[in-house]
Scaffold this motif. Structure first.
Motif, PDB file in Angstrom:
ATOM      1  N   PHE A  90      41.715  56.524   2.079  1.00 27.89           N
ATOM      2  CA  PHE A  90      41.723  56.055   3.471  1.00 27.89           C
ATOM      3  C   PHE A  90      41.512  57.215   4.444  1.00 27.89           C
ATOM      4  O   PHE A  90      40.909  57.038   5.506  1.00 27.89           O
ATOM      5  N   TYR A  91      42.008  58.402   4.073  1.00 27.13           N
ATOM      6  CA  TYR A  91      41.790  59.573   4.931  1.00 27.13           C
ATOM      7  C   TYR A  91      40.291  59.885   5.024  1.00 27.13           C
ATOM      8  O   TYR A  91      39.764  60.112   6.117  1.00 27.13           O
ATOM      9  N   VAL A  92      39.623  59.914   3.868  1.00 28.88           N
ATOM     10  CA  VAL A  92      38.177  60.205   3.851  1.00 28.88           C
ATOM     11  C   VAL A  92      37.414  59.153   4.661  1.00 28.88           C
ATOM     12  O   VAL A  92      36.497  59.470   5.421  1.00 28.88           O
ATOM     13  N   GLN A  93      37.818  57.904   4.498  1.00 28.92           N
ATOM     14  CA  GLN A  93      37.176  56.805   5.240  1.00 28.92           C
ATOM     15  C   GLN A  93      37.324  56.978   6.746  1.00 28.92           C
ATOM     16  O   GLN A  93      36.357  56.875   7.502  1.00 28.92           O
ATOM     17  N   HIS A  94      38.555  57.272   7.183  1.00 25.79           N
ATOM     18  CA  HIS A  94      38.833  57.441   8.612  1.00 25.79           C
ATOM     19  C   HIS A  94      38.138  58.685   9.155  1.00 25.79           C
ATOM     20  O   HIS A  94      37.521  58.669  10.229  1.00 25.79           O
ATOM     21  N   LEU A  95      38.216  59.781   8.388  1.00 20.64           N
ATOM     22  CA  LEU A  95      37.602  61.041   8.829  1.00 20.64           C
ATOM     23  C   LEU A  95      36.088  60.885   8.948  1.00 20.64           C
ATOM     24  O   LEU A  95      35.484  61.280   9.961  1.00 20.64           O
ATOM     25  N   GLY A  96      35.470  60.305   7.924  1.00 22.16           N
ATOM     26  CA  GLY A  96      34.017  60.152   7.938  1.00 22.16           C
ATOM     27  C   GLY A  96      33.540  59.284   9.085  1.00 22.16           C
ATOM     28  O   GLY A  96      32.544  59.600   9.755  1.00 22.16           O
ATOM     29  N   ASN A  98      35.050  58.676  12.014  1.00 25.96           N
ATOM     30  CA  ASN A  98      35.232  59.317  13.319  1.00 25.96           C
ATOM     31  C   ASN A  98      34.284  60.499  13.517  1.00 25.96           C
ATOM     32  O   ASN A  98      33.770  60.708  14.622  1.00 25.96           O
ATOM     33  N   LEU A  99      34.039  61.259  12.459  1.00 23.03           N
ATOM     34  CA  LEU A  99      33.093  62.365  12.584  1.00 23.03           C
ATOM     35  C   LEU A  99      31.677  61.849  12.826  1.00 23.03           C
ATOM     36  O   LEU A  99      30.920  62.425  13.629  1.00 23.03           O
ATOM     37  N   ALA A 100      31.321  60.759  12.148  1.00 19.02           N
ATOM     38  CA  ALA A 100      29.980  60.194  12.339  1.00 19.02           C
ATOM     39  C   ALA A 100      29.805  59.681  13.770  1.00 19.02           C
ATOM     40  O   ALA A 100      28.777  59.938  14.418  1.00 19.02           O
ATOM     41  N   LEU A 101      30.826  58.955  14.270  1.00 21.79           N
ATOM     42  CA  LEU A 101      30.721  58.427  15.639  1.00 21.79           C
ATOM     43  C   LEU A 101      30.772  59.558  16.673  1.00 21.79           C
ATOM     44  O   LEU A 101      30.043  59.530  17.672  1.00 21.79           O
ATOM     45  N   GLY A 102      31.631  60.554  16.441  1.00 22.09           N
ATOM     46  CA  GLY A 102      31.698  61.684  17.358  1.00 22.09           C
ATOM     47  C   GLY A 102      30.371  62.423  17.420  1.00 22.09           C
ATOM     48  O   GLY A 102      29.920  62.842  18.501  1.00 22.09           O
ATOM     49  N   THR A 103      29.743  62.582  16.261  1.00 23.12           N
ATOM     50  CA  THR A 103      28.437  63.244  16.223  1.00 23.12           C
ATOM     51  C   THR A 103      27.381  62.402  16.930  1.00 23.12           C
ATOM     52  O   THR A 103      26.528  62.938  17.656  1.00 23.12           O
ATOM     53  N   LEU A 104      27.437  61.086  16.716  1.00 20.15           N
ATOM     54  CA  LEU A 104      26.471  60.187  17.359  1.00 20.15           C
ATOM     55  C   LEU A 104      26.548  60.293  18.884  1.00 20.15           C
ATOM     56  O   LEU A 104      25.530  60.436  19.568  1.00 20.15           O
ATOM     57  N   PHE A 105      27.765  60.242  19.427  1.00 20.99           N
ATOM     58  CA  PHE A 105      27.937  60.334  20.878  1.00 20.99           C
ATOM     59  C   PHE A 105      27.648  61.763  21.357  1.00 20.99           C
ATOM     60  O   PHE A 105      26.964  61.969  22.353  1.00 20.99           O
ATOM     61  N   SER A 151      40.519  62.222  17.149  1.00 23.27           N
ATOM     62  CA  SER A 151      41.152  61.364  16.138  1.00 23.27           C
ATOM     63  C   SER A 151      41.002  61.979  14.749  1.00 23.27           C
ATOM     64  O   SER A 151      41.948  61.973  13.949  1.00 23.27           O
ATOM     65  N   ALA A 152      39.804  62.498  14.460  1.00 28.61           N
ATOM     66  CA  ALA A 152      39.572  63.118  13.147  1.00 28.61           C
ATOM     67  C   ALA A 152      40.469  64.339  12.975  1.00 28.61           C
ATOM     68  O   ALA A 152      41.064  64.548  11.901  1.00 28.61           O
ATOM     69  N   ALA A 153      40.592  65.144  14.033  1.00 33.60           N
ATOM     70  CA  ALA A 153      41.409  66.358  13.948  1.00 33.60           C
ATOM     71  C   ALA A 153      42.886  66.022  13.778  1.00 33.60           C
ATOM     72  O   ALA A 153      43.587  66.626  12.949  1.00 33.60           O
ATOM     73  N   LEU A 154      43.378  65.053  14.570  1.00 30.81           N
ATOM     74  CA  LEU A 154      44.793  64.685  14.481  1.00 30.81           C
ATOM     75  C   LEU A 154      45.118  64.091  13.115  1.00 30.81           C
ATOM     76  O   LEU A 154      46.186  64.352  12.542  1.00 30.81           O
TER      77      LEU A 154
END
Length: 219
Positions: A90-96, A98-105, A151-154
């Motif tokens: 679940f950590y990998v799922q959440h991290l991936g 949020n990182l993907a969306l953060g990169t997109l924006f 969110s990814a960092a926290l």
């Protein structure tokens, strides 16, 4: 009055209940209180769905078949490990995500092009928005970028230094409320700082996107 049909309301209600059920099961699975096999299946389902979509888009039957068999074999071999590391899944799922969306924006803020939210706003306003709206939507894009990377960092800090149950509460139970809070806050600020003619809703953006897609299809 919501403006939605009864069928649309039922679909929205069903989707909302599914999201809530997913969050609760994910929390108990991450905290080690749920059935290991069910929790591992729940955690790997989105990753498998993404892999299936990629294979399907490849289009070649042989590639789809071989890829499918490879995924099943990998899943069978790794299952004992996966069921013992549900929280990590679940950590990998959440991290991936949020990182993907953060990169997109965030990527849309680089260079002279439109920020992502500015692009959405132009879809809702037939391609033309005021300078005030352009400045505002760029700031909103910055806010969403910070939100997703934050969110990814926290999540990373919590899983490394806090009890698993605390990390799970943040990732599985608070993610959606925080997302809803971001939308609600942005809506309130938008109504406060922009004139009525510059305001648009998600529904306006969807209508604009559909109209834009239809125009491209008829060219």
């Amino acid at each position: 009055m919501t403006g939605l049909s009864p069928a649309a309301l039922l679909r929205s209600l069903a989707a909302g209940m599914l999201v809530v059920a997913w969050a609760i099961f994910a929390h108990y699975g991450s905290a080690g209180d749920g059935p290991a096999d069910f929790s591992a299946a729940l955690a790997t389902a989105p990753i498998l769905a993404f892999a299936v979509i990629l294979l399907w888009r490849a289009g070649h039957p042989l590639l789809i078949g071989l890829g499918g068999l490879a995924i099943l074999a990998l899943l069978a071999l790794s299952w004992p490990t996966l069921r013992q590391n549900v929280a990590l899944l679940f950590y990998v799922q959440h991290l991936g995500t949020n990182l993907a969306l953060g990169t997109l924006f965030g990527r849309s803020l680089i260079g002279n092009g439109d920020a992502l939210v500015t692009t959405f706003a132009k879809l809702a306003h037939d391609g033309v928005i005021s300078e005030a709206k352009a400045r505002y939507t760029r700031q909103v894009t910055i806010a969403w970028t910070i939100f997703f990377f934050g969110s990814a960092a926290l999540s990373t800090v919590l899983i490394l230094f806090a009890p698993t149950v605390v990390w799970s509460v943040f990732v599985n139970l608070l993610s959606m409320p925080l997302l809803a809070l971001m939308f609600a806050g942005e809506h309130l600020i938008r109504n406060r700082v922009l004139p009525p003619e510059d305001r648009s809703s998600i529904a306006d953006t969807i209508r604009g996107y559909r109209a834009s897609a239809a125009r491209r299809a008829h060219r």
